[in-house]
Design a protein around this motif. Sequence first.
Motif, mmCIF file in Angstrom:
data_model
loop_
_atom_site.group_PDB
_atom_site.id
_atom_site.type_symbol
_atom_site.label_atom_id
_atom_site.label_comp_id
_atom_site.label_asym_id
_atom_site.label_seq_id
_atom_site.Cartn_x
_atom_site.Cartn_y
_atom_site.Cartn_z
ATOM 1 N N ALA A 146 -69.841 43.580 32.067
ATOM 2 C CA ALA A 146 -68.827 44.440 31.442
ATOM 3 C C ALA A 146 -67.445 44.168 32.016
ATOM 4 C CB ALA A 146 -69.201 45.905 31.626
ATOM 5 N N LEU A 147 -67.366 43.971 33.331
ATOM 6 C CA LEU A 147 -66.069 43.789 33.980
ATOM 7 C C LEU A 147 -65.498 42.399 33.737
ATOM 8 C CD1 LEU A 147 -66.809 45.651 37.330
ATOM 9 C CD2 LEU A 147 -65.428 46.452 35.410
ATOM 10 N N SER A 148 -66.310 41.479 33.253
ATOM 11 C CA SER A 148 -65.801 40.134 32.967
ATOM 12 C C SER A 148 -65.594 39.900 31.479
ATOM 13 C CB SER A 148 -66.771 39.077 33.514
ATOM 14 O OG SER A 148 -68.036 39.158 32.851
ATOM 15 N N GLY A 149 -65.843 40.925 30.671
ATOM 16 C CA GLY A 149 -65.697 40.790 29.225
ATOM 17 C C GLY A 149 -64.351 41.278 28.723
ATOM 18 N N VAL A 206 -62.707 28.819 33.373
ATOM 19 C CA VAL A 206 -62.249 27.476 33.027
ATOM 20 C C VAL A 206 -60.753 27.538 32.761
ATOM 21 C CG1 VAL A 206 -62.470 25.530 31.433
ATOM 22 C CG2 VAL A 206 -64.466 26.918 31.975
ATOM 23 N N ILE A 207 -60.001 26.596 33.317
ATOM 24 C CA ILE A 207 -58.553 26.545 33.115
ATOM 25 C C ILE A 207 -58.196 25.199 32.498
ATOM 26 C CG2 ILE A 207 -56.287 26.613 34.222
ATOM 27 C CD1 ILE A 207 -57.547 28.305 36.442
ATOM 28 N N ALA A 242 -69.821 29.130 25.196
ATOM 29 C CA ALA A 242 -70.775 29.139 26.305
ATOM 30 C C ALA A 242 -70.653 30.409 27.137
ATOM 31 C CB ALA A 242 -70.551 27.915 27.190
ATOM 32 N N GLY A 243 -69.828 31.366 26.666
ATOM 33 C CA GLY A 243 -69.697 32.648 27.340
ATOM 34 C C GLY A 243 -68.731 32.647 28.497
ATOM 35 N N ARG A 244 -67.839 31.678 28.544
ATOM 36 C CA ARG A 244 -66.929 31.559 29.680
ATOM 37 C C ARG A 244 -65.558 32.136 29.331
ATOM 38 N NH1 ARG A 244 -67.615 25.608 32.152
ATOM 39 N NH2 ARG A 244 -67.488 26.720 34.129
ATOM 40 N N LEU A 248 -74.068 47.364 26.038
ATOM 41 C CA LEU A 248 -75.228 48.084 26.548
ATOM 42 C C LEU A 248 -76.424 47.932 25.619
ATOM 43 C CD1 LEU A 248 -76.145 49.936 28.845
ATOM 44 C CD2 LEU A 248 -75.358 51.884 27.490
ATOM 45 N N GLU A 249 -76.166 47.995 24.308
ATOM 46 C CA GLU A 249 -77.250 47.878 23.336
ATOM 47 C C GLU A 249 -77.812 46.466 23.257
ATOM 48 O OE1 GLU A 249 -78.766 50.326 21.781
ATOM 49 O OE2 GLU A 249 -77.458 51.708 22.878
ATOM 50 N N SER A 250 -76.965 45.481 23.492
ATOM 51 C CA SER A 250 -77.411 44.075 23.380
ATOM 52 C C SER A 250 -77.301 43.385 24.731
ATOM 53 C CB SER A 250 -76.561 43.352 22.333
ATOM 54 O OG SER A 250 -75.185 43.390 22.698
ATOM 55 N N PHE A 251 -77.763 44.075 25.756
ATOM 56 C CA PHE A 251 -77.549 43.576 27.112
ATOM 57 C C PHE A 251 -78.212 42.226 27.348
ATOM 58 C CE2 PHE A 251 -78.762 43.742 31.740
ATOM 59 C CZ PHE A 251 -77.497 43.427 32.201
ATOM 60 N N ASP A 252 -79.290 41.949 26.652
ATOM 61 C CA ASP A 252 -79.997 40.679 26.844
ATOM 62 C C ASP A 252 -79.404 39.542 26.019
ATOM 63 O OD1 ASP A 252 -81.749 41.876 28.610
ATOM 64 O OD2 ASP A 252 -83.102 42.502 26.997
ATOM 65 N N ALA A 253 -78.411 39.862 25.159
ATOM 66 C CA ALA A 253 -77.803 38.813 24.331
ATOM 67 C C ALA A 253 -76.860 37.958 25.170
ATOM 68 C CB ALA A 253 -77.038 39.455 23.170
ATOM 69 N N PRO A 254 -76.584 36.730 24.745
ATOM 70 C CA PRO A 254 -75.658 35.858 25.494
ATOM 71 C C PRO A 254 -74.267 36.489 25.591
ATOM 72 C CG PRO A 254 -76.876 34.603 23.847
ATOM 73 C CD PRO A 254 -77.155 36.055 23.572
ATOM 74 N N LEU A 255 -73.610 36.259 26.710
ATOM 75 C CA LEU A 255 -72.268 36.791 26.938
ATOM 76 C C LEU A 255 -71.260 36.074 26.053
ATOM 77 C CD1 LEU A 255 -70.498 38.659 28.691
ATOM 78 C CD2 LEU A 255 -70.252 36.749 30.285
ATOM 79 N N GLN A 256 -70.386 36.852 25.394
ATOM 80 C CA GLN A 256 -69.368 36.260 24.540
ATOM 81 C C GLN A 256 -68.168 35.838 25.381
ATOM 82 O OE1 GLN A 256 -67.377 38.863 21.760
ATOM 83 N NE2 GLN A 256 -67.092 37.226 20.283
ATOM 84 N N GLY A 257 -67.696 34.629 25.153
ATOM 85 C CA GLY A 257 -66.529 34.126 25.871
ATOM 86 C C GLY A 257 -65.241 34.545 25.195
#
Length: 477
Positions: free
Chosen positions: A184-187, A246-247, A294-296, A209-218
């Motif tokens: 949550a804090l990195s989204g 990533v920079i 890739a969720g970064r 919270l509802e989709s906690f197991d889903a891949p993190l959106q970048g």
Amino acid sequence: MSSKLYPLFANVSGRPVLVVGGGGVGERKAASLLESGAVVTVGAPEITPTLRQWAEAGRIRWRQGRFDDDWLDEPWLVIAATGDADLHARIAALAQSRRLWLNVVDDTERSSFHVPAVIDRAPVTVAISSGGHAPMLARLLRERLELLIDPVTGPLATLLGDMRAGIRRKLPDMAARRRFYDRALSGPIQSLLRRGQRALAEAATERLLESFDAPLQGSVILLGAGPGDPGLLTLRGLRALNEADVILYDRLVSREVLALARRDAECVEVAKQAGNHHTTQEQIHALMLQHARAGRRVLRLKGGDPFVFGRGGEELEFLRAHDIPYEVVPGITAALACAAYAGIPLTHRDHAQSVRLVTAHCQGSLDTLDWRALAQERQTLVVYMGTSELAVLREHLLAHGRAASTPFALVENGSRPEQRVVVGTLDGLVKGAEQYAVRSPALLILGEVAGLASSLAWFGRPPLASSAVSPVTALTA
């Protein structure tokens, strides 16, 4: 006091607190206590006009007169701020016997608690104490940390606090909750709160919270790094550097700015420089998309400002077309920074009432310019990426009526320790650049205000005068 202090935060909300002393120090202590919800009594023969107003409005209670022992019957803690050492000693002895917490202003030996330097991001509070040894050091640390702690910290804590019960029900396992908070804090939640979009931030937290197991959106942040001096980076820009996974950075981004990035961030140069290995704009788009999917957290780091000849608009259009969340953090563009560091006001009541920013990185861009408008007097012309086209610029401006004696300034490596400023007049522009071997990155400032560089310069070496003198200047000299 040599013993180590035990840090704690006191809940004084609704509890009686006594401030002995009605002067300016007592007023500041009372104000801080009121913010924490304390029931404040100020005891003193006289009090400041502000304290008097608070007393009349019922915000505080005023015990008018000299200190008496029974003043200590009610409070949970006491602050002594009278400036009377003998009175402070008496209060300290009484507080000790009654086991009351006491702070004696500027007297660590008689104090049983200290008031720290505070960074307020309510409900988050950061307190700094030097143990009473060096209060000024604590204040200095507070000032520095103020720059690093995002103002959105408070709203973020409030949001997570409001949702805490639901999060605990959904994720009873502590390890799972820790992973959730990390995600949550990195989204995008903090970004939404910065925009004042509390409802959207809450909805984003609910979806996570509802989709906690889903891949993190970048996501992608377009950040303007400014002209090179890391001190000109915005506070939001500094936070973005510390949050990025990533920079993707341009050639013009200084090493000093990159040094502020998170140590474990992947830094990829996407230089675009004629004659050398370079990355095309399409390849930059592909890199942003690859890493974001890739969720970064991707930081597209550009010299200057992303929306001033930085192709930031094209990159946002691409990200929007591919449903990638994005944010833009502006930077100080070269025109503002180079002019300021060269002592050149872009506008001046006597010399320039407007400013024009143009780019001259290729012949094609020069052909599209309105040269008659650019050659007008009493305006400042700032040319980006024009060092290779100075001859063409000079001829077009002279041909469309700009006076040969118009002052110019070439600012090379503006705002950096190696900054150089070359000054002269328009007819000697090319020879001046050749005389001092001016190289990119350099900015051309043309107009009456450029003539102020020699007298108003303040940063780095004094301006270098071109030996190519205008005939008009020579005749009037």
